[in-house]
Design a protein around this motif. Structure first.
Motif, mmCIF file in Angstrom:
data_model
loop_
_atom_site.group_PDB
_atom_site.id
_atom_site.type_symbol
_atom_site.label_atom_id
_atom_site.label_comp_id
_atom_site.label_asym_id
_atom_site.label_seq_id
_atom_site.Cartn_x
_atom_site.Cartn_y
_atom_site.Cartn_z
ATOM 1 N N PHE A 193 0.827 -1.201 0.000
ATOM 2 C CA PHE A 193 0.000 0.000 0.000
ATOM 3 C C PHE A 193 0.862 1.252 0.000
ATOM 4 N N PHE A 194 1.853 1.295 0.874
ATOM 5 C CA PHE A 194 2.694 2.488 0.977
ATOM 6 C C PHE A 194 3.651 2.632 -0.201
ATOM 7 N N CYS A 195 3.931 1.551 -0.905
ATOM 8 C CA CYS A 195 4.866 1.593 -2.026
ATOM 9 C C CYS A 195 4.359 2.497 -3.148
ATOM 10 N N GLY A 196 3.097 2.403 -3.483
ATOM 11 C CA GLY A 196 2.565 3.180 -4.591
ATOM 12 C C GLY A 196 1.791 4.413 -4.176
ATOM 13 N N LEU A 197 1.789 4.730 -2.904
ATOM 14 C CA LEU A 197 1.036 5.882 -2.413
ATOM 15 C C LEU A 197 1.671 7.182 -2.902
ATOM 16 N N GLY A 198 0.843 8.051 -3.450
ATOM 17 C CA GLY A 198 1.311 9.357 -3.892
ATOM 18 C C GLY A 198 1.696 9.418 -5.355
ATOM 19 N N SER A 199 1.423 8.373 -6.099
ATOM 20 C CA SER A 199 1.822 8.349 -7.498
ATOM 21 C C SER A 199 0.662 8.590 -8.457
ATOM 22 N N ALA A 200 -0.488 8.997 -7.950
ATOM 23 C CA ALA A 200 -1.658 9.187 -8.813
ATOM 24 C C ALA A 200 -2.406 10.456 -8.373
ATOM 25 N N THR A 201 -3.513 10.705 -9.036
ATOM 26 C CA THR A 201 -4.326 11.869 -8.695
ATOM 27 C C THR A 201 -5.021 11.650 -7.354
ATOM 28 N N LYS A 202 -5.601 12.728 -6.853
ATOM 29 C CA LYS A 202 -6.235 12.670 -5.536
ATOM 30 C C LYS A 202 -7.393 11.672 -5.529
ATOM 31 N N ARG A 203 -8.193 11.638 -6.564
ATOM 32 C CA ARG A 203 -9.340 10.734 -6.619
ATOM 33 C C ARG A 203 -8.888 9.269 -6.647
ATOM 34 N N LEU A 204 -7.847 8.996 -7.441
ATOM 35 C CA LEU A 204 -7.336 7.630 -7.505
ATOM 36 C C LEU A 204 -6.705 7.209 -6.183
ATOM 37 N N GLU A 205 -6.044 8.144 -5.526
ATOM 38 C CA GLU A 205 -5.459 7.846 -4.217
ATOM 39 C C GLU A 205 -6.548 7.528 -3.195
ATOM 40 N N CYS A 206 -7.627 8.277 -3.239
ATOM 41 C CA CYS A 206 -8.741 8.009 -2.317
ATOM 42 C C CYS A 206 -9.349 6.636 -2.593
ATOM 43 N N ASP A 207 -9.478 6.279 -3.874
ATOM 44 C CA ASP A 207 -9.985 4.947 -4.216
ATOM 45 C C ASP A 207 -9.015 3.861 -3.741
ATOM 46 N N ARG A 208 -7.739 4.123 -3.888
ATOM 47 C CA ARG A 208 -6.722 3.163 -3.449
ATOM 48 C C ARG A 208 -6.768 2.989 -1.930
#
Length: 150
Positions: A93-108
């Motif tokens: 989870f923490f590995c890919g955190l912050g690599s997308a838009t805000k909406r995608l991060e919220c979905d993640r």
């Protein structure tokens, strides 16, 4: 000689019982730590959704109680032995955190919360069922060895 034998038997019994109780406490600690992480992820979701802070500040604010999550070389890792089963999910989870838009991060984050709820439920079931078994097993094993040595 008999006193030495009794002391040895008593120490063996206590060590077996203590080992059973330690294992039971490790199961309870896993459940507690997963619940702390779930609460922190909820706060992280709110911080990212509001967008008031940067990602690093949001993570530090939301996971301040989770002292088993450490940032090393820019990546977050789980350093707790009680969370061996959950380490891969947490670090992924923490590995890919912050690599997308805000909406995608919220979905993640929402998907991670679903996985985390399942892990919490499994930990709760395991703590309830196996916790009693480990405590009883430690005492019974200690008694069995003590009886064999007498």
């Amino acid at each position: 000689m008999f006193i030495v034998k009794l002391i040895g038997i008593g120490l063996i019994f206590l060590s077996c019982a203590f080992t059973g109780f330690l294992k039971r406490n490790a199961l309870a600690a896993r459940l507690k730590k997963l619940s702390l992480l779930f609460d922190g992820v909820n706060i992280l979701y709110e911080n990212i959704e509001q967008g008031a802070n940067t990602l690093d500040i949001a993570i530090k604010n939301s996971l301040g109680n989770c002292n088993f999550i450490k940032c090393e070389n820019g990546s977050y890792i789980c350093i707790d032995s009680d969370l061996k089963k959950d380490k891969y999910i947490i670090e992924d989870f923490f590995c890919g955190l912050g690599s997308a838009t805000k909406r995608l991060e919220c979905d993640r984050i929402n998907n991670f919360k679903i996985k985390l709820k399942a892990q919490i439920k499994d930990a709760q079931i395991e703590s309830e069922q196996k916790g009693k078994i480990y405590g009883t097993l430690g005492i019974c094993l200690g008694l069995a060895i003590a009886i064999l040595l007498i």
